[in-house]
Design a protein around this motif. Structure first.
Motif, short mmCIF file in Angstrom:
data_model
loop_
_atom_site.label_atom_id
_atom_site.label_comp_id
_atom_site.label_asym_id
_atom_site.label_seq_id
_atom_site.Cartn_x
_atom_site.Cartn_y
_atom_site.Cartn_z
N ILE A 1 0.84 -1.21 0.00
CA ILE A 1 0.00 0.00 0.00
C ILE A 1 0.87 1.26 0.00
CG2 ILE A 1 -1.61 1.34 1.46
CD1 ILE A 1 -2.87 -1.55 1.99
N LEU A 2 1.92 1.23 0.82
CA LEU A 2 2.81 2.40 0.84
C LEU A 2 3.51 2.58 -0.50
CD1 LEU A 2 4.15 2.17 4.49
CD2 LEU A 2 2.64 3.94 3.53
N ASN A 3 3.92 1.46 -1.13
CA ASN A 3 4.51 1.56 -2.48
C ASN A 3 3.55 2.21 -3.44
OD1 ASN A 3 6.91 0.41 -1.97
ND2 ASN A 3 6.31 -1.67 -2.57
N GLU A 4 2.31 1.76 -3.35
CA GLU A 4 1.27 2.26 -4.28
C GLU A 4 1.06 3.77 -4.09
OE1 GLU A 4 -0.30 -0.13 -6.23
OE2 GLU A 4 -2.39 0.43 -6.51
N VAL A 5 0.90 4.20 -2.85
CA VAL A 5 0.62 5.63 -2.66
C VAL A 5 1.85 6.47 -3.03
CG1 VAL A 5 -1.15 5.23 -0.90
CG2 VAL A 5 1.18 5.73 -0.16
N LEU B 1 -4.50 11.79 -4.93
CA LEU B 1 -5.05 10.68 -4.18
C LEU B 1 -5.47 11.19 -2.81
CD1 LEU B 1 -5.50 7.58 -4.04
CD2 LEU B 1 -3.23 7.39 -3.04
N THR B 2 -6.75 11.00 -2.47
CA THR B 2 -7.20 11.44 -1.14
C THR B 2 -7.69 10.27 -0.29
OG1 THR B 2 -9.42 11.97 -1.96
CG2 THR B 2 -7.84 13.78 -1.91
N VAL B 3 -8.06 9.15 -0.94
CA VAL B 3 -8.53 7.99 -0.16
C VAL B 3 -7.93 6.73 -0.76
CG1 VAL B 3 -10.52 6.68 0.67
CG2 VAL B 3 -10.75 9.14 0.30
N ILE B 4 -7.39 5.89 0.11
CA ILE B 4 -6.92 4.57 -0.35
C ILE B 4 -7.88 3.54 0.25
CG2 ILE B 4 -5.26 4.17 1.56
CD1 ILE B 4 -4.26 3.44 -1.98
N ASP C 1 -2.14 9.20 6.81
CA ASP C 1 -2.72 10.49 7.21
C ASP C 1 -1.71 11.62 7.03
OD1 ASP C 1 -5.36 10.42 7.81
OD2 ASP C 1 -5.09 9.70 9.87
N SER C 2 -0.45 11.33 7.38
CA SER C 2 0.57 12.38 7.25
C SER C 2 0.79 12.73 5.77
CB SER C 2 1.88 11.95 7.91
OG SER C 2 2.47 10.93 7.13
N MET C 3 0.41 11.80 4.89
CA MET C 3 0.49 12.09 3.44
C MET C 3 -0.85 12.63 2.93
SD MET C 3 2.36 8.51 2.47
CE MET C 3 2.93 8.83 0.81
N HIS C 4 -1.78 12.88 3.86
CA HIS C 4 -3.13 13.40 3.54
C HIS C 4 -3.94 12.40 2.73
CE1 HIS C 4 -1.44 16.95 5.20
NE2 HIS C 4 -0.49 16.94 4.29
N ILE C 5 -3.78 11.14 3.07
CA ILE C 5 -4.54 10.08 2.41
C ILE C 5 -5.36 9.35 3.48
CG2 ILE C 5 -4.37 7.91 1.10
CD1 ILE C 5 -1.65 9.07 0.05
N LYS C 6 -6.66 9.28 3.27
CA LYS C 6 -7.55 8.62 4.23
C LYS C 6 -7.65 7.13 3.90
CE LYS C 6 -8.61 12.36 6.34
NZ LYS C 6 -8.20 12.56 7.74
N THR C 7 -7.97 6.35 4.92
CA THR C 7 -8.04 4.89 4.74
C THR C 7 -9.49 4.42 4.84
OG1 THR C 7 -5.94 4.82 5.92
CG2 THR C 7 -7.06 2.72 5.56
N ASN C 8 -9.93 3.71 3.81
CA ASN C 8 -11.29 3.18 3.79
C ASN C 8 -11.20 1.66 3.79
OD1 ASN C 8 -13.62 1.97 2.05
ND2 ASN C 8 -14.43 3.94 2.74
N LEU C 9 -12.02 1.02 4.61
CA LEU C 9 -11.90 -0.43 4.79
C LEU C 9 -13.13 -1.19 4.31
CD1 LEU C 9 -10.42 -0.44 8.42
CD2 LEU C 9 -9.19 -0.71 6.27
#
Ligand code: GAL
Length: 711
Positions: free
Chosen positions: A242-246, A256-259, A292-300
């Protein structure tokens, strides 16, 4: 024939047949009547959702004290344990709504059984949100508030005592014989010994829909990050993947705002544990904080069945039904115990770690893997009623977690029904027909639902671009790569264009956010069918409130339904190209319309033809005369810092606009913490333009650093 309310009440009494058929009309708000017939089920579509009708907003709308139909012609009758309802139809009257259909928009001529299910390709009533609400072109609508499989016949049943009888013809000799003679009946059969029906009347169809939305609690306002760009990763991705992807998004300068994490975030799925898999996610909190520190929210991702191998199982077991879904036990969400147990569990395991929301899958159907209607639930609620409301009740549970934390969420869900207009979830599915996705987008606007035509994969770069273009203008702009790991840049020859569209989506956030503010405060759907357009006129060049097809060139131009173009926010008209198309027709309502890309005049109350020889040009988008579009710079994330807004103005007409601003993340707007900025653009006689904006005194700017005009 129009009737005053007083007459309506008298008529209601006159309609009383035997006591079982007792009909009670109650005036509940401006142009809203609640009709109770017989003994309605105690449990209905909205009873357990905690909805507070927005009567104040309804009462502020133009005063309406009549229904535009003869109330004597509305019939209710209870027999055979069911409630029969009949509404009269006029020649030329059109009907819309009644569920999330993918093939057609107009309902007259259709027969359906409204039943929550995964859409399987035919408009037969089985879909993700089979909302029993219709709106008629006569300026009224009805919501049948029953959590039952409701049958309807919209303009098909022909009665022998009809006031407008169809003429019998001889098929042997008459070439005009038709298998579908004229019908003046809209008929419903509700399998219950009584029913509650809410009638809404207004000057135009949009206001009828607004009243329906406000009655069910009003629309929703997503957090600002929810209107950015979403990307869902393959099922078994680990934290490293996931970190690679973002990071790739950052490197390639794609917003990108939501992963979205798919089933693999859990130890077990199908059925689910709702617990992190420590192999793939050794430190989930660290991951969420890094994102979050990259301003990307996590949706599950999640689905309803609870695994016997998880901690939740023993806690929830007493409150689950007799049957399972993929061997997972199913909480009876009609019970507050279930709501609270799952809510607390999710809060502890994921929300308190910082997850921003959920994708609640497979609460829709299909029959072969869902519980049958013989299933029993501990509350005693019949399986039929559970089926019709399962998605709605899951939405309530998840919304409550975030509400209680004063944090807005925005998520995805596969099922809902009437009442979910007040929950911040967007419907999606596995059906992948691009045209059908757009028709669903149009239909969602009649029934208080949001829909996303998500992008997943494509056979060609042309298809990829066409799908990305349409999702740019949807309630959620999302790439769902759960199955094959497609990236926005996967099709190299259109990759720059795809980036431009994702950035355009970010630029449009102030415009989309203001459209959603109109949804939450006034019930106006942010994405709308063209059929709702004539009534939404802040512009006096457009037939304000007109329901008269002869005065509405839009209606005249296309007597057939319009299922491939739609409105977004107040001023944008979007007419997608589909793969393989090189030319298409676009219907421009009365008033001048301008090309979004060039600013040139495109037409005025006419059908135009647009061409794209390459198959990879821009999506046709038009702006009404005087249209105002506030835009951010092409940012790649929402950082919370204040941003400049550039105002575009189209056409030759002076106009004004209300730009909405608040903190973008909390529910404080419900306590009045927001600002409507008034934007005025004056077009001088020599064609030059001047722009001004006004912030009401005492109000503050929450997220805007400056406002500039781009003429
Ligand atoms: C499907 C859902 C997909 C994906 C998948 C994961 O039912 O519609 O978007 O989430 O489940 O198993």
């Amino acid at each position: 024939m129009k009737l005053k309310l007083e007459i309506l009440l008298i008529t209601a009494v006159a309609l009383l047949g035997c006591s079982r058929n007792e009909v009670d009309y109650q005036h509940v708000a401006n142009g809203v009547w609640k009709v109770t017939v017989g003994n309605p089920d105690k449990f209905n579509l909205t009873s357990n959702l905690g909805i507070i009708p927005r009567f104040e907003e309804i009462n502020e709308m133009p005063n309406v004290d009549t229904l535009p139909i003869d109330v004597n012609e509305i019939k209710f009758e209870i027999y055979d344990g069911k409630t029969y309802i009949r509404f009269p139809l006029d020649e030329g009257e059109k009907l819309f709504g009644l569920g999330l259909n993918f093939n057609s928009v107009e309902r007259r001529g259709s027969i359906q059984r409204l039943h929550v299910d995964h859409y399987q390709g035919s408009d037969n009533g089985r879909n993700h949100t089979p909302v029993p609400f219709f709106v008629s072109s006569k300026g009224y609508g009805a919501f049948i508030n029953a959590a039952r499989y409701i049958d309807y016949w919209a303009g098909t049943g022909v009665t022998k005592n009809s006031k407008h009888p169809a003429k019998a013809m001889d098929r042997n000799t008459d070439r005009n014989w038709t298998a579908q003679p004229y019908s003046d009946n809209l008929e419903f059969l509700v399998p219950a010994q009584g029913v509650e029906v809410i009638l809404f009347a207004a000057d135009n169809m949009l206001d009828v829909v607004r009243k329906f939305n406000l009655y069910n609690g009003g629309g929703i306002l997503p957090p600002k990050w929810g209107l950015g760009f979403w990307h869902r990763t393959p099922t078994l991705y680990s934290d490293k993947d996931i970190l690679n992807e973002v990071n790739m998004f950052k490197e390639k300068h794609f917003p990108l705002t939501v992963i979205g994490l798919e089933p693999g975030w859990m130890t077990k799925a199908y059925p689910c544990t709702y617990e992190w898999d420590k192999g793939r996610f050794p430190d989930p909190q660290k991951l969420i904080r890094t994102l979050d520190s990259m301003h990307i929210k996590t949706n599950l991702w999640m689905n309803p069945g609870i695994s016997p191998e998880g901690e939740l199982y023993s806690k929830i077991e007493p409150y689950t039904g007799s049957h399972t879904e993929w061997c997972g036990i199913l909480p009876d969400y009609t019970m507050s115990e279930s709501q609270n147990i799952v809510k607390d569990f999710l809060n502890e395991k994921v929300v308190s770690l910082g997850a921003s929301g959920f994708k609640m899958d497979e609460n829709d159907g299909v029959d072969s893997w869902l519980y049958p209607d013989v299933a029993k639930f501990p509350s005693g609620t019949p399986a039929e009623q559970i089926r019709q409301t399962y998605g709605s009740l899951m939405q309530k549970m998840a919304t409550d977690i975030y509400r209680e934390n004063n944090t807005r969420t925005y998520g995805l869900v596969r099922a809902g029904n009437a009442g979910t207009v007040s929950f911040p979830f967007v419907i999606y599915n596995d059906y992948y027909d691009h045209k059908g996705f757009i028709t669903a987008l149009i239909n969602s606007s009649f029934i208080g639902t949001l829909w996303t035509p998500e992008v997943r994969s494509s056979n060609t770069s042309e298809e990829w671009l066409r799908r990305i273009q349409t999702v740019t203008f949807a309630p959620i702009a999302m790439l769902n790569a759960w199955a094959d790991g497609t990236k926005p840049w996967s099709f190299e020859d259109v990759s720059d264009k795809v980036r431009d569209y994702s950035l355009l989506r970010m630029q449009l956030i102030p415009y989309l956010y203001s459209a959603f503010a109109d949804y939450v405060f006034a019930g106006i759907p942010p994405v709308r069918a063209m059929n709702l357009e004539a009534g939404y006129a802040c512009d006096d060049e457009i037939e304000s409130g007109s329901l008269d097809g002869t005065n509405n060139p839009y209606a005249m131009a296309l007597r057939k339904e319009v299922k491939d173009q739609f409105m977004v926010g107040r001023d944008l008209l979007v007419a997608p190209f589909f793969t393989g198309e090189r030319t298409r027709k676009v219907v421009l309502p009365k008033g001048k319309w301008y090309d979004f890309w060039t600013g040139e005049l495109a037409g005025d109350g006419e059908v135009i033809e647009v061409n794209d020889k390459t198959g990879k040009g821009n999506i046709p988008v038009y702006v009404r005369n005087g249209g105002i579009i506030p835009m951010y710079p092409p940012i790649t994330s929402i950082t919370g810092e204040k941003l400049p807004v550039v105002i575009r103005h189209y056409g030759d007409k002076s106009s004004s606009y209300r730009l909405y601003d608040d903190d973008g993340t909390t529910y404080d707007y419900e306590k009045g913490k927001y600002t409507w900025i008034r934007v005025d653009v004056t077009v001088n006689n020599d064609g030059t333009k001047e722009g001004n904006f006004t912030i009401p005194s005492g109000n503050v700017l929450y997220s805007i650093s400056e406002i500039k005009f781009e003429f």
